[in-house]
Design a protein around this motif. Structure first.
Motif, PDB file in Angstrom:
ATOM      1  N   ASP A 112       0.815  -1.218   0.000  1.00  0.00           N
ATOM      2  CA  ASP A 112       0.000   0.000   0.000  1.00  0.00           C
ATOM      3  C   ASP A 112       0.846   1.263   0.000  1.00  0.00           C
ATOM      4  N   GLU A 113       2.013   1.184   0.650  1.00  0.00           N
ATOM      5  CA  GLU A 113       2.873   2.361   0.775  1.00  0.00           C
ATOM      6  C   GLU A 113       4.141   2.167  -0.042  1.00  0.00           C
ATOM      7  N   ASP A 114       4.761   3.278  -0.384  1.00  0.00           N
ATOM      8  CA  ASP A 114       6.095   3.248  -0.974  1.00  0.00           C
ATOM      9  C   ASP A 114       7.065   3.699   0.102  1.00  0.00           C
ATOM     10  N   ALA A 115       8.210   3.032   0.186  1.00  0.00           N
ATOM     11  CA  ALA A 115       9.212   3.357   1.192  1.00  0.00           C
ATOM     12  C   ALA A 115      10.567   3.525   0.520  1.00  0.00           C
ATOM     13  N   PHE A 116      11.172   4.666   0.736  1.00  0.00           N
ATOM     14  CA  PHE A 116      12.510   4.939   0.219  1.00  0.00           C
ATOM     15  C   PHE A 116      13.481   4.945   1.376  1.00  0.00           C
ATOM     16  N   GLY A 117      14.557   4.212   1.231  1.00  0.00           N
ATOM     17  CA  GLY A 117      15.591   4.184   2.251  1.00  0.00           C
ATOM     18  C   GLY A 117      16.790   4.993   1.809  1.00  0.00           C
ATOM     19  N   ASP A 118      17.543   5.449   2.774  1.00  0.00           N
ATOM     20  CA  ASP A 118      18.788   6.154   2.508  1.00  0.00           C
ATOM     21  C   ASP A 118      19.903   5.114   2.455  1.00  0.00           C
ATOM     22  N   MET A 175      14.560   1.335  -2.729  1.00  0.00           N
ATOM     23  CA  MET A 175      13.094   1.379  -2.679  1.00  0.00           C
ATOM     24  C   MET A 175      12.495   0.060  -2.207  1.00  0.00           C
ATOM     25  N   ASN A 176      11.575   0.120  -1.246  1.00  0.00           N
ATOM     26  CA  ASN A 176      10.839  -1.047  -0.754  1.00  0.00           C
ATOM     27  C   ASN A 176      11.739  -2.256  -0.530  1.00  0.00           C
ATOM     28  N   VAL A 177      12.856  -2.030   0.112  1.00  0.00           N
ATOM     29  CA  VAL A 177      13.793  -3.119   0.383  1.00  0.00           C
ATOM     30  C   VAL A 177      13.201  -4.017   1.467  1.00  0.00           C
ATOM     31  N   CYS A 178      13.200  -5.313   1.200  1.00  0.00           N
ATOM     32  CA  CYS A 178      12.643  -6.304   2.127  1.00  0.00           C
ATOM     33  C   CYS A 178      13.768  -7.095   2.779  1.00  0.00           C
ATOM     34  N   LEU A 179      13.473  -7.727   3.892  1.00  0.00           N
ATOM     35  CA  LEU A 179      14.468  -8.553   4.566  1.00  0.00           C
ATOM     36  C   LEU A 179      14.717  -9.847   3.797  1.00  0.00           C
ATOM     37  N   GLY A 180      13.679 -10.416   3.213  1.00  0.00           N
ATOM     38  CA  GLY A 180      13.829 -11.623   2.417  1.00  0.00           C
ATOM     39  C   GLY A 180      14.296 -11.282   1.016  1.00  0.00           C
ATOM     40  N   VAL A 181      14.584 -12.313   0.224  1.00  0.00           N
ATOM     41  CA  VAL A 181      15.015 -12.105  -1.150  1.00  0.00           C
ATOM     42  C   VAL A 181      14.146 -12.929  -2.090  1.00  0.00           C
ATOM     43  N   HIS A 182      14.129 -12.506  -3.337  1.00  0.00           N
ATOM     44  CA  HIS A 182      13.434 -13.218  -4.395  1.00  0.00           C
ATOM     45  C   HIS A 182      14.471 -13.644  -5.417  1.00  0.00           C
ATOM     46  N   ALA A 183      14.556 -14.944  -5.659  1.00  0.00           N
ATOM     47  CA  ALA A 183      15.512 -15.451  -6.649  1.00  0.00           C
ATOM     48  C   ALA A 183      14.845 -15.510  -8.012  1.00  0.00           C
ATOM     49  N   ASP A 212      13.496 -17.137 -10.900  1.00  0.00           N
ATOM     50  CA  ASP A 212      13.118 -18.531 -11.160  1.00  0.00           C
ATOM     51  C   ASP A 212      13.188 -18.896 -12.641  1.00  0.00           C
ATOM     52  N   LEU A 213      13.712 -17.970 -13.466  1.00  0.00           N
ATOM     53  CA  LEU A 213      13.976 -18.283 -14.876  1.00  0.00           C
ATOM     54  C   LEU A 213      15.362 -18.896 -15.030  1.00  0.00           C
ATOM     55  N   CYS A 214      16.197 -18.752 -14.024  1.00  0.00           N
ATOM     56  CA  CYS A 214      17.570 -19.270 -14.032  1.00  0.00           C
ATOM     57  C   CYS A 214      17.626 -20.625 -13.333  1.00  0.00           C
ATOM     58  N   PRO A 215      18.644 -21.427 -13.666  1.00  0.00           N
ATOM     59  CA  PRO A 215      18.871 -22.643 -12.874  1.00  0.00           C
ATOM     60  C   PRO A 215      19.087 -22.257 -11.414  1.00  0.00           C
ATOM     61  N   GLU A 216      18.611 -23.088 -10.518  1.00  0.00           N
ATOM     62  CA  GLU A 216      18.618 -22.768  -9.082  1.00  0.00           C
ATOM     63  C   GLU A 216      19.994 -22.372  -8.543  1.00  0.00           C
ATOM     64  N   VAL A 217      21.046 -23.064  -8.968  1.00  0.00           N
ATOM     65  CA  VAL A 217      22.371 -22.770  -8.428  1.00  0.00           C
ATOM     66  C   VAL A 217      22.930 -21.448  -8.941  1.00  0.00           C
ATOM     67  N   GLU A 218      22.425 -20.947 -10.054  1.00  0.00           N
ATOM     68  CA  GLU A 218      22.954 -19.714 -10.639  1.00  0.00           C
ATOM     69  C   GLU A 218      22.033 -18.514 -10.450  1.00  0.00           C
ATOM     70  N   ALA A 219      20.893 -18.706  -9.833  1.00  0.00           N
ATOM     71  CA  ALA A 219      19.869 -17.668  -9.776  1.00  0.00           C
ATOM     72  C   ALA A 219      20.287 -16.476  -8.924  1.00  0.00           C
ATOM     73  N   PRO A 220      20.338 -15.286  -9.528  1.00  0.00           N
ATOM     74  CA  PRO A 220      20.594 -14.090  -8.721  1.00  0.00           C
ATOM     75  C   PRO A 220      19.361 -13.758  -7.882  1.00  0.00           C
ATOM     76  N   GLU A 221      19.579 -12.982  -6.850  1.00  0.00           N
ATOM     77  CA  GLU A 221      18.493 -12.623  -5.946  1.00  0.00           C
ATOM     78  C   GLU A 221      18.325 -11.108  -5.898  1.00  0.00           C
ATOM     79  N   GLY A 222      17.107 -10.690  -5.647  1.00  0.00           N
ATOM     80  CA  GLY A 222      16.805  -9.276  -5.470  1.00  0.00           C
ATOM     81  C   GLY A 222      15.912  -9.110  -4.259  1.00  0.00           C
ATOM     82  N   ASN A 223      15.932  -7.928  -3.665  1.00  0.00           N
ATOM     83  CA  ASN A 223      15.082  -7.703  -2.499  1.00  0.00           C
ATOM     84  C   ASN A 223      14.509  -6.297  -2.451  1.00  0.00           C
ATOM     85  N   GLY A 224      14.420  -5.656  -3.572  1.00  0.00           N
ATOM     86  CA  GLY A 224      13.875  -4.309  -3.592  1.00  0.00           C
ATOM     87  C   GLY A 224      13.201  -4.017  -4.914  1.00  0.00           C
ATOM     88  N   GLU A 225      12.833  -2.767  -5.056  1.00  0.00           N
ATOM     89  CA  GLU A 225      12.119  -2.322  -6.243  1.00  0.00           C
ATOM     90  C   GLU A 225      12.711  -1.011  -6.735  1.00  0.00           C
TER      91      GLU A 225
END
Length: 157
Positions: free
Chosen positions: A13-19, A68-76, A78-91
């Motif tokens: 619902d909200e947008d959050a910007f971090g420094d 922006m909207n940085v989360c504690l968890g990460v999203h890998a 899923d188009l990449c093979p599991e061992v090579e999958a990069p992760e992201g945690n923000g927007e």
């Protein structure tokens, strides 16, 4: 997590910007419409094709200055093979025409460069229109996005 390109963003619902240089953060309920771009998932179709010269570099530079909207968890990816999958945690938020901002996951540049994803033309144009010098010069309490309301809540301790 999959959302169709240019569908309305409803994840938070909200947008959050971090420094990026402290633990300070600001958040607010956006007064603009947020449209999804680049929320890809295995098994879901997406547009492919080339992007203009300099587009990826500019988008990466924007991502370097916008936290922006940085989360504690990460999203890998899923188009990449599991061992090579990069992760992201923000927007990332990119202002479009008045009243519209594009909401993309931080993995959007990976999707473009590795998986051939072609974002909608409106997003490409909006990224190319960002004044990167102004965004890169933003220092707390300012953030690299133009539509933060004056009454945004700020965590400064």
């Amino acid at each position: 997590m999959f959302y169709e390109d240019l569908s309305e963003y409803t994840y938070q619902d909200e947008d959050a910007f971090g420094d990026r240089e402290s633990f300070y953060e600001l958040w607010y309920r956006p007064q603009y419409i947020r449209l999804n771009v680049g929320w890809l998932a295995a098994g879901k179709p997406y547009s492919t094709g080339p992007v203009p010269a300099g587009f990826v570099e500019k988008l990466q530079a924007i991502q370097h200055v916008q936290w922006m909207n940085v989360c504690l968890g990460v999203h890998a990816c899923d188009l990449c093979p599991e061992v090579e999958a990069p992760e992201g945690n923000g927007e990332v938020r990119i202002p479009g025409e008045v009243g519209i901002a594009y909401a993309a996951p931080f993995l959007v540049t990976h999707y473009i460069t590795v998986h051939g994803y072609r974002p909608p033309e409106a997003f490409v144009d909006a990224v190319l229109a960002v004044d990167l010098d102004v965004w890169a010069a933003a220092r707390w309490p300012d953030v690299p996005f133009p539509w933060v309301p004056e009454d945004a809540e700020r965590l400064t301790e």
